[in-house]
Design a protein around this motif. Structure first.
Motif, PDB file in Angstrom:
ATOM      1  N   ARG A  97       0.377  10.950  -8.264  1.00  0.00           N
ATOM      2  CA  ARG A  97      -0.373   9.275  -8.989  1.00  0.00           C
ATOM      3  C   ARG A  97      -0.973   9.924 -10.355  1.00  0.00           C
ATOM      4  O   ARG A  97      -1.845  10.944 -10.360  1.00  0.00           O
TER       5      ARG A  97
ATOM      6  N   GLY B 205      -3.518   4.415 -10.312  1.00  0.00           N
ATOM      7  CA  GLY B 205      -2.331   5.153 -10.307  1.00  0.00           C
ATOM      8  C   GLY B 205      -1.779   5.176  -9.561  1.00  0.00           C
ATOM      9  O   GLY B 205      -1.745   5.444  -8.161  1.00  0.00           O
ATOM     10  N   PRO B 206      -0.715   4.383  -9.984  1.00  0.00           N
ATOM     11  CA  PRO B 206       0.562   4.289  -8.391  1.00  0.00           C
ATOM     12  C   PRO B 206       1.364   5.782  -8.158  1.00  0.00           C
ATOM     13  O   PRO B 206       1.622   6.886  -8.967  1.00  0.00           O
ATOM     14  N   GLU B 207       1.704   6.068  -7.020  1.00  0.00           N
ATOM     15  CA  GLU B 207       2.763   6.992  -6.692  1.00  0.00           C
ATOM     16  C   GLU B 207       3.921   6.838  -7.924  1.00  0.00           C
ATOM     17  O   GLU B 207       4.784   6.159  -7.598  1.00  0.00           O
TER      18      GLU B 207
END
Length: 273
Positions: free
Chosen positions: A197, A246-248
């Motif tokens: 992330r 914080g997207p993957e």
């Protein structure tokens, strides 16, 4: 229409102040495919002995480990009691790359290293009255590791803990801190895909939402990852609500990660679980 590209190097300062200022981002701005690309993130890690056995420990704990607020971060240490005079025998420890038997330093050596690391105190020194040889958990770039340690007791009833292994077992002991931008990293079974992330603003200037692409820079000793932002038009300053998210993200590696160090684009180590 001209497109503008920027690469995330460190946390956006504007996020910290509750606004997102969409001005030019300082730092690395060129495409990773260009020969002139500045590999500053990898420079300080080029000499990391990635093939050594055991692999040097990359400690990212905030040293020394302190038990409470009385043992304040702004204070130095002053010896006010006797320390054990003998060095413990070599210790067998379970490192991320397997067990190893390593030398241990005396309490006086650990105390000297600790006081040298804290530098000139910002406040009154904390008096250390004794030391105990023990085991403590430290954060590394490959997850928590239990290591031999010297735990120094203070007159304020707090403790300060310093690793007891020889400094030769570490890479830049006490000089590193974990990335604040890249987190929750893991690697695939074949070592070719890193998932993590990455912090980024959740809002953009109206009409100028960027295309976001993962960035990977590889060297024999390390892998730096981050994000590149390509804006449809030159950026203008604006104020929008800050929302660090914080997207993957998935990062494809040319070579298996193996024992290489993962970094953010500012050169700070990332913990890989």
């Amino acid at each position: 229409m001209r497109r503008s590209s920027r690469i995330l190097v460190a946390a956006f300062a504007c996020v910290l102040f509750g606004v997102t200022a969409c001005g030019p981002t300082k730092g690395i701005e060129e495409s990773v495919t260009e020969p002139s690309y500045d590999t500053i993130a990898l420079d300080s890690w080029r000499d990391f002995p990635v093939t050594h056995k055991p692999r040097p420990l990359v400690l990212v704990s905030n040293l020394p480990l302190r038990s409470d607020e009385k043992t304040t971060l702004g204070s130095g240490f002053e010896l006010a009691g006797p320390l054990p005079a003998q060095a413990p025998p070599r210790a067998t420890v379970n490192l991320p790359d397997g067990p190893a038997t390593l030398p241990v330093v005396m309490a006086t050596e650990a105390f000297t290293a600790m006081t040298g690391h804290t530098g000139r105190p910002a406040g009154p020194s904390v008096k250390v009255i004794s030391a105990t040889y023990t085991t403590s958990s430290f954060a590394t770039d490959r997850g928590p590791v239990d290591l031999p340690a010297w735990r120094f007791a203070t007159e304020t009833a707090g403790t300060a803990t310093w690793p007891a292994l020889s400094p030769a077992a570490f890479w830049q002991l006490g000089k590193l801190r974990a990335s604040g931008d890249v987190s929750q990293a893991s690697v695939s079974g074949d070592g070719h895909v890193l998932t993590a992330r990455v912090a980024r603003p959740g809002h953009w200037c109206p009409g100028n939402t960027p295309q976001i692409e993962p960035v990977v820079i590889e060297s024999p000793a390390s892998v730096a990852v981050g994000l590149r932002f390509t804006f449809p038009q030159p950026q203008q300053r604006c104020v929008v609500p800050a929302d660090a998210v914080g997207p993957e993200e998935s990062f494809s590696l040319t070579n298996p990660l193996n024992e290489r160090v993962v970094l953010d684009l500012g050169g700070y180590p990332v913990t890989v679980h």
